[in-house]
Design an enzyme around this catalytic site. Structure first.
Site, PDB file in Angstrom:
ATOM      1  N   VAL A   2       0.803  -1.074   0.279  1.00 57.11           N
ATOM      2  CA  VAL A   2       0.055  -0.102  -0.057  1.00 57.11           C
ATOM      3  C   VAL A   2       0.974   1.689   0.015  1.00 57.11           C
ATOM      4  CG1 VAL A   2      -0.398   0.422   2.571  1.00 57.11           C
ATOM      5  CG2 VAL A   2      -2.054   1.676   1.604  1.00 57.11           C
ATOM      6  N   ARG A  72      10.952  -5.319  11.375  1.00 54.85           N
ATOM      7  CA  ARG A  72      10.512  -5.140   9.955  1.00 54.85           C
ATOM      8  C   ARG A  72      11.682  -4.601   9.654  1.00 54.85           C
ATOM      9  NH1 ARG A  72       6.578  -2.559   7.546  1.00 54.85           N
ATOM     10  NH2 ARG A  72       6.601   0.012   6.533  1.00 54.85           N
ATOM     11  N   ILE A  98       6.540  -1.520   0.515  1.00 53.22           N
ATOM     12  CA  ILE A  98       6.488  -3.120   2.160  1.00 53.22           C
ATOM     13  C   ILE A  98       5.616  -1.384   2.527  1.00 53.22           C
ATOM     14  CG2 ILE A  98       8.474  -1.874   3.474  1.00 53.22           C
ATOM     15  CD1 ILE A  98       7.633  -4.138   5.423  1.00 53.22           C
ATOM     16  N   SER A  99       3.845  -2.281   3.146  1.00 53.83           N
ATOM     17  CA  SER A  99       3.464  -1.616   2.958  1.00 53.83           C
ATOM     18  C   SER A  99       3.515  -0.612   4.710  1.00 53.83           C
ATOM     19  CB  SER A  99       1.784  -3.306   3.198  1.00 53.83           C
ATOM     20  OG  SER A  99       1.376  -3.215   2.556  1.00 53.83           O
ATOM     21  N   GLN A 100       2.492   0.591   5.352  1.00 52.57           N
ATOM     22  CA  GLN A 100       2.353   1.068   5.979  1.00 52.57           C
ATOM     23  C   GLN A 100       2.362  -0.071   7.255  1.00 52.57           C
ATOM     24  OE1 GLN A 100      -0.486   3.553   5.834  1.00 52.57           O
ATOM     25  NE2 GLN A 100       0.051   4.701   7.859  1.00 52.57           N
TER      26      GLN A 100
END
Length: 256
Positions: A2, A72, A98-100
């Site tokens: 996202v 992460r 890499i998404s929030q």
């Protein structure tokens, strides 16, 4: 994968400009090395979980623990590692992100995992979402269409010792019949329709979460629940994901 969310106070439209600066100013370098999980990273991760996730309403203990347990920064390119725990997506190469953190937690929580599920993820990307799912679910199958990202994510997940994840290189639009049926399916790229093969591979009563709408514009994050030969769709929030590629885009062109 996202880019941003809106309009529920997560990331407002005013903040989209600096996010796109992050996406285009920093070139993403893909490496198989991962940085050790030091005390500094663990403390930063704890702040991320509290400030970005819990404070926004995520309360599922299993999700919170998974977000705390999975480093992460393992999934972020070396030159962007300082951005790993920030409140925005980070580019990982191949035009992907890499998404929030909040979106990763939100999508995971809405699947209501208990630990016994067989889960399919479409769009492995960095492998971070798959790792979060694997900390909760019994088995995760994740498919990535871009070979470079597939290879990098596979190596990272292998180094982490996550043995309940199967990574595959291919077009996720068609799912993976060999591992079906799935209790839950997650699509991490935008598509303008619910792929029929994925609905077919979803168990009766199963849940599918995806960004549904125009792949080149804003979409709605929706939760699809299958019931016999029918299904219901529930909107969650507005989002902006990168497009699902492969047949999803080619098929759309053909339909037009």
């Amino acid at each position: 994968m996202v880019l941003e969310t809106f309009p529920q106070g997560i990331i407002t439209m005013r903040k989209s400009f600096p996010i796109f600066l992050i996406l285009f100013i920093f070139p993403a370098f893909v490496s198989t090395d991962i940085h050790p999980d030091t005390l500094k990273y663990r403390q930063t991760r704890e702040k991320m979980v509290k400030n970005q996730i819990q404070n926004r309403g995520i309360s599922d203990t299993l999700v919170l623990e998974a977000m705390m347990d999975i480093p992460r920064h393992y999934f972020v390119p070396k030159n962007l590692i300082s951005q790993a725990y920030k409140d925005h997506p980070v580019p990982i190469g191949e035009g992907q992100t890499i998404s929030q953190p909040y979106i990763v937690a939100l999508m995971t929580e809405r699947l209501k995992l208990t630990g016994n599920e067989n889960v399919l993820e479409i769009g492995t990307g960095s492998g971070y979402q798959a790792a979060i799912l694997a900390k909760i679910a019994k088995k995760v199958t994740t498919i990535e269409i871009r070979k470079a990202l597939y290879e990098k994510a596979t190596e990272t997940l292998k180094q982490m010792g996550l043995t309940n994840i199967e990574t595959l290189h291919g077009d996720g639009y068609f799912g993976w019949k060999e591992a079906a049926p799935f209790d839950c399916i997650m699509i991490t790229a935008a598509v303008d329709h619910i792929p029929p093969p994925l609905l077919d591979q979803l168990k009766n009563g199963g849940r599918l979460i995806l960004p549904l709408g125009n792949p080149l514009s804003y979409q709605h994050l929706v939760l699809v629940t299958k019931k016999d030969d029918d299904y219901t769709v529930r909107q969650i929030t507005g989002v902006l994901f990168v497009p699902m590629t492969g047949y999803a885009l080619k098929g759309n062109v053909k339909r037009k």
